[in-house]
Design a protein around this motif. Sequence first.
Motif, mmCIF file in Angstrom:
data_model
loop_
_atom_site.group_PDB
_atom_site.id
_atom_site.type_symbol
_atom_site.label_atom_id
_atom_site.label_comp_id
_atom_site.label_asym_id
_atom_site.label_seq_id
_atom_site.Cartn_x
_atom_site.Cartn_y
_atom_site.Cartn_z
ATOM 1 N N LEU A 59 0.834 -1.211 0.000
ATOM 2 C CA LEU A 59 0.000 0.000 0.000
ATOM 3 C C LEU A 59 0.864 1.255 0.000
ATOM 4 N N ALA A 60 1.878 1.285 0.861
ATOM 5 C CA ALA A 60 2.749 2.458 0.951
ATOM 6 C C ALA A 60 3.564 2.630 -0.330
ATOM 7 N N ARG B 20 -5.787 3.293 13.530
ATOM 8 C CA ARG B 20 -4.841 2.841 12.504
ATOM 9 C C ARG B 20 -4.242 4.025 11.755
ATOM 10 N N ARG B 21 -5.021 5.107 11.618
ATOM 11 C CA ARG B 21 -4.511 6.276 10.897
ATOM 12 C C ARG B 21 -3.364 6.936 11.663
ATOM 13 N N ALA B 22 -3.410 6.806 12.976
ATOM 14 C CA ALA B 22 -2.369 7.423 13.808
ATOM 15 C C ALA B 22 -1.299 6.409 14.170
ATOM 16 N N ASN B 23 -1.262 5.299 13.465
ATOM 17 C CA ASN B 23 -0.382 4.211 13.862
ATOM 18 C C ASN B 23 1.084 4.613 13.763
ATOM 19 N N GLY B 24 1.814 4.389 14.795
ATOM 20 C CA GLY B 24 3.239 4.666 14.762
ATOM 21 C C GLY B 24 3.675 5.495 15.950
ATOM 22 N N GLY B 25 4.191 4.851 16.976
ATOM 23 C CA GLY B 25 4.900 5.574 18.022
ATOM 24 C C GLY B 25 6.316 5.764 17.518
ATOM 25 N N LYS C 61 7.580 2.617 15.757
ATOM 26 C CA LYS C 61 7.000 1.411 16.324
ATOM 27 C C LYS C 61 5.527 1.367 15.929
ATOM 28 N N SER C 62 5.188 0.420 15.057
ATOM 29 C CA SER C 62 3.791 0.229 14.686
ATOM 30 C C SER C 62 3.108 -0.639 15.735
ATOM 31 N N THR D 120 -3.516 -1.558 6.546
ATOM 32 C CA THR D 120 -3.740 -0.109 6.616
ATOM 33 C C THR D 120 -2.867 0.522 7.688
ATOM 34 N N GLY D 121 -2.787 -0.127 8.846
ATOM 35 C CA GLY D 121 -1.978 0.393 9.943
ATOM 36 C C GLY D 121 -0.496 0.382 9.606
#
Lengths: 372, 372
Positions: free
Chosen positions: B42-43, B302-307, B318-319, B326-327
């Motif tokens: 996807l990316a 999932r849209r905000a996924n990612g520390g 960090k996912s 999607t995440g």
Amino acid sequence: MSNIEQGHDVAKAPGDSGAIVISIDAMGGDRGPEAIVDGLALAAKESPSLRFILHGPEGILAPLLAARGLTERCDIHHAEGVVTMHDKPSAVMRNGKGTSMWSAIESVRAKEAEVAVSCGNTGALMAVSMIRLRKLPGVNRPAIASFWPSRNPTGWNVMLDMGADVKAEAADLLTYGLMGTSYARNALGLTRPRVGLLNVGTEEHKGHAELKAAYDMMTKAQDAGQFEFIGFVEGNDLPSNRVDVIVTDGFTGNIALKTGEGTAKLVSELLREALTASPLAKLGALLAMGPLKRMKARVDPRRANGGVFLGLNGTVVKSHGSADATGVAAAIELAARLARSGFSAKLAARVASASVSGQDAPQGEETSEKVS
Amino acid sequence: MSNIEQGHDVAKAPGDSGAIVISIDAMGGDRGPEAIVDGLALAAKESPSLRFILHGPEGILAPLLAARGLTERCDIHHAEGVVTMHDKPSAVMRNGKGTSMWSAIESVRAKEAEVAVSCGNTGALMAVSMIRLRKLPGVNRPAIASFWPSRNPTGWNVMLDMGADVKAEAADLLTYGLMGTSYARNALGLTRPRVGLLNVGTEEHKGHAELKAAYDMMTKAQDAGQFEFIGFVEGNDLPSNRVDVIVTDGFTGNIALKTGEGTAKLVSELLREALTASPLAKLGALLAMGPLKRMKARVDPRRANGGVFLGLNGTVVKSHGSADATGVAAAIELAARLARSGFSAKLAARVASASVSGQDAPQGEETSEKVS
């Protein structure tokens, strides 16, 4: 304090004639005394055996009570002063004697009422409660306990401390567990509540040193204390059916409480926007109105209104400052439920038995008949 | 570690030819490598100039990439070992060398890739990142920053630390403020972010001693640090439009994060139940479906996924362990955005300039051109 205690003899002390007396601070809420007297009227209608002592300026309160036909069921303790939301707790401790808040606590201290209810400044209310009621033997830090909407059969969990003290040692956390157990038994009717310690992971090695020490103490205390210790829980367990009593320090508890409130508010605002975004959506909302209203009622913070101060010689219910009549009535009904169950005495016995018998004393089973 | 680095020369180092290279740990997520390769696909479709180094067992990964036509855009670094969610960080630090996680971080250390992405065990990922990438000069405690859905124009706030370390001194909180500022500038495009310190009240006298000290340090540092310090914020401010960067210790941050997630989950479950409670409600939900879906997307975690790990020589995203395609794609796109903006170098410059110039240095305005 210039209490004109007219009709004071009408109100019976608890146990005196079976009538439960609730002491209510009429001032200090964001919506003024009208909302509080309206809430009192709702609770009075719900529970015909309740009696009340209302604290505040008599000239204001007497007409409000008369207009609602409540004069016979309420005493007024006149107090001119009002504690505002901006008053510092330390200043109220020194100069708060003539206030409605001070007077409301005084009625519990004097055993004229079983439980006090106030919508006022939390810090000041805790400070006044501490110096007038004093801490229970065996309690180092009193705590504020609140309900949390959950998947549990009762619909609620109990969480403490919600902000009485920003710090808690391991021994304090154990005391919170015991007090939360007693509260869950008396307010939610749970025989053997499941107690969890709030942490950043469920593995034993996680978190601060105090949490690890409290983990060991709770493991040992659970049988004598009549609770089931389920170990560490995380933030996402708060609304779950895994746990009944969530124990944490007042800093973390206060932030979790307000984070949960803020999140629920954002989601409900977005939902309202979504359901008014188009004519079709509005029609849809109309069709789904019944279940949506029931859902809203399910998580309505007013239903859970009332943080309870635990660990003092007497029970104090702190209602939300912005509570409307429904919220105030919920806080008074909670106070009445706790008064009827003799909660103050049971809590005192539980904490005392733990500090006398030690945390792993085998005689815990014997005391189980007496305390709750 | 037995990296068979086939086609390794195909991947360009950042800046080498303008192509951005993202290092991806293919293993360790709850949904296995398929979900991660699906997210990568996807990316890759979204950003045709991105290149990838994928870490994990070649026998598994090569067919997954081939099936999605991604062989040309990805190198595989073979690694047999997998870090599970149950592995202790200390054990992974000692014995993790042959794992896909270790290999993914190694690519950032060797400057083959600009940013690493992993869905694996957070504690282990932080431990491996710390020992391989090392802390930036001037950083005592690295932090994890996350997005938080808010009323802000961008739809998000930044909050840190979300759990890299359960403790933070006042100086660490100041560093978090500087790193959060840099992150908000590069990830959200905010020129002068509003920074708030999470506390149990907004009055200056509230909270722990470290918070009061950090309050003073941030007040002094705000001009040189190019942020606006708005003082203390409370849990209910997290989703508000009052603040862009919320600073707290990793214990409180982690509990707030999970409390927010848990609350949002409860409310959305209750909403789903309400909208399927009756035929009429179902019809209503159908009519309101468009706005309801948009609302759901607005707060979709999932849209905000990612520390993001901040404070190391290199950036690690960090996912969420349970992220779906999607995440994972959101985490990779975040990594790409940070890589394109040269975030790692900018963050390093910001922290270094603060520690060189002091927190109230007047030359802050001069450095403002160089760092972001």
